[in-house]
Design an enzyme around this catalytic site. Sequence first.
Site, PDB file in Angstrom:
ATOM      1  N   GLY A  32       0.796  -1.209   0.000  1.00 17.61           N
ATOM      2  CA  GLY A  32       0.000   0.000   0.000  1.00 17.61           C
ATOM      3  C   GLY A  32       0.831   1.261   0.000  1.00 17.61           C
ATOM      4  N   VAL A  36       8.974  -2.122  -3.844  1.00 19.77           N
ATOM      5  CA  VAL A  36      10.348  -2.484  -3.523  1.00 19.77           C
ATOM      6  C   VAL A  36      10.994  -3.084  -4.769  1.00 19.77           C
ATOM      7  CG1 VAL A  36      11.865  -3.851  -2.045  1.00 19.77           C
ATOM      8  CG2 VAL A  36       9.755  -2.891  -1.120  1.00 19.77           C
ATOM      9  N   ASP A 144       5.057  -3.787  13.797  1.00 21.86           N
ATOM     10  CA  ASP A 144       4.406  -4.454  12.663  1.00 21.86           C
ATOM     11  C   ASP A 144       5.166  -5.719  12.262  1.00 21.86           C
ATOM     12  OD1 ASP A 144       2.394  -4.794  10.799  1.00 21.86           O
ATOM     13  OD2 ASP A 144       3.363  -3.549   9.273  1.00 21.86           O
ATOM     14  N   LYS A 146       5.454  -9.324  11.291  1.00 18.79           N
ATOM     15  CA  LYS A 146       4.536 -10.278  10.667  1.00 18.79           C
ATOM     16  C   LYS A 146       5.322 -11.112   9.670  1.00 18.79           C
ATOM     17  CE  LYS A 146       3.056  -6.673   7.422  1.00 18.79           C
ATOM     18  NZ  LYS A 146       1.913  -5.863   6.943  1.00 18.79           N
TER      19      LYS A 146
END
Length: 695
Positions: A32, A36, A144, A146
């Site tokens: 979002g 990369v 974050d 994950k």
Amino acid sequence: MAPQRNAGAGAEAELPEYAGHYRLESCLGSGGMGVVHLARSTSGMKLAVKVIHAEFARDREFRGRFRQEIAAARKVSGAFTAPVVDADAEAERPWMATLFIPGPTLSEHVKRNGAMSPEQLRRLMAGLAEALRDIHRVGVVHRDLKPSNVLLAEDGPKVIDFGISRPKDSELRTETGKLIGTPPFMAPEQFRRPREVGPAADIFALGSVMVHAATGRGPFDSDSPYVVAYQVVHDDPDLTGVPENLAPLILRCLAKEPEDRPTPDELMRELRSVAASYDTQAFIPAQRTSHEPKAEPRHVETPRERRPRTSRGLRTALAAGALALAIGGGLVVHLAGDGPAPEEDGTRTASAGFRAWETESVSGSTSVPQCSYGAGKLFCAQPGVVFALKPSDGTLLWRHSVARTRWSKPPVLSGGLVQPLTEQDPRLEGLDPSSGRARWERKTPSHSGLHSAGNMVLFTGAGGTVTGVDSASGEERWSHRIPGHSVPFFSSFAGDGLAYATSQSDDATTAVTAVNPATGSVQWEAQLRGTLKPVGAQDGALFFLSVGPDGDTTAIVRYSPGSRAPQRVPLPVPRLDPVVTVRGGVVYLLSRGGALEAVDVDRRKRLWSLETSVNRGSAPVADGQHVYVSVADGRLLAISARSGELVGQTPSRLSENAGWVASELPSPVLAEGRVYAAAPNGSVFAVDARNPSRW
């Protein structure tokens, strides 16, 4: 070159050709916030460059948050992250470049291969605990963590994406409209009181990540982020399918209250009790594809006389980079002072016509050879064999069979003869350096250690008696106990001439006795404060590492027997299991986790520090211009002794058994303006020390 086209429906149809000086080659992934890219620096270094979507580039608040992300990523050691190489938060399209880490994300790995085995899970959890300890130590909370933010690199997991809010990752937002994380991996406090989120939230996320790695799903699952949020705050986690020996520890990580969760240090202690060998093998996953051609396999001839191979240099390293660990290219360097320029070394002479070479494993095994230099030859050992190589081209000169053993020390030239110090062989031998034939042989009694010092071999008997054997003749010269040491273990250092026995006591003091190896006489004794480990000698002074009660090295201590006044230089950051060399009053330390630093003991300050991103390496060696380190994947690194910048590295030379990791990494050998090193594929290789950038 035309701009790259974005195949997906993004905020912009065309992607830029460059970010700063870095050429963007292909898309590694998108989210979002941005895209990369796989990129190359001007010198050819592989990078991962994140370029922010144009719509967010126009948001002043977003640029401020992106600057915070860059600052957070730069604060964290590169040992467990992708180190930041360059960034520009003020560019028209803000971007950040980090080193490219070969390996899939945990999310990709689980999707492709399914749940991890219990052994892989233990290693993953230990690696993430180490990473979080490193991150929290500098005051950063990730927020974050994950599976898509964990890269499975060859030397352990790497945590990426620091402090990022991803506005398009979920519909769940705070009252300010900004996403505070990814719901299935968020802690209860991130929903209840997001302004009070601390390090314990990352531990909760680690628990959720481990459930995903073990089962392919999270401990709280739903298609609705709001349902997930309710489950995280109120419901018990679903640990069905998690290995029984890990489930209690993961459950503690998923405690609803932050104070009930373990710290990273507690996790590592618990994991050691679960499986003492969880970190004895590297998890080497399938590598990410970077859309580049595979390197052709090297053909090795094995004629009657072993023929060396020629190194292909850095170009091959890049082509075969999917197997190499990413290394901080001297760009994540903390300069703590200007420091004096290291002195030149007169032994760095040019080798006219020298070409880099590499030999096969002489023993046929993938044990890393242990090598030393003397009498114009390179003497090496592998299980079952001692051998000599011609330094100019790697030609095998001779080989000599010995008891099959795991070598912890290289053979040495002492008393004009080669001494293969095999701990498991009851024989002690002196070998002719020209032919490898035994000049003398004697049986040794049961002993607890062998050590070469000066022109003597010292062996410590099981009862603590030390015997000195003349290296040239094999004759016993003396035998007695060393006062103050029940079972002495010796250290000695090139050019010093003494052997040092050290013993630690329960009252946190260290007894040191300097012994003349030729006679066994005591030259001086000292009782020093602290748990000290001798690591070098220079100008009559002995250098130690000071180890704290938790096992971390906290300081360097220099002791001069003339003044009898220890000088203590604290390290800026405690280090785990550093390996060390001393040269010109500067101590070079490489710590477990990859931190390499130079400390000037006279000036009592750190000159520079480099995060190399390697988990384990050899003791460094230095020649005045460069510091050289061998690492677990078989690469040889060269770092500027003046600035701490990485200036060269060889290709990786991994064992065919990719899951095997050497327990001992021998230091490189410097001689005749060349650097000789050994690798996990059993080979020995040589490169020119004058120009590491061309390796």
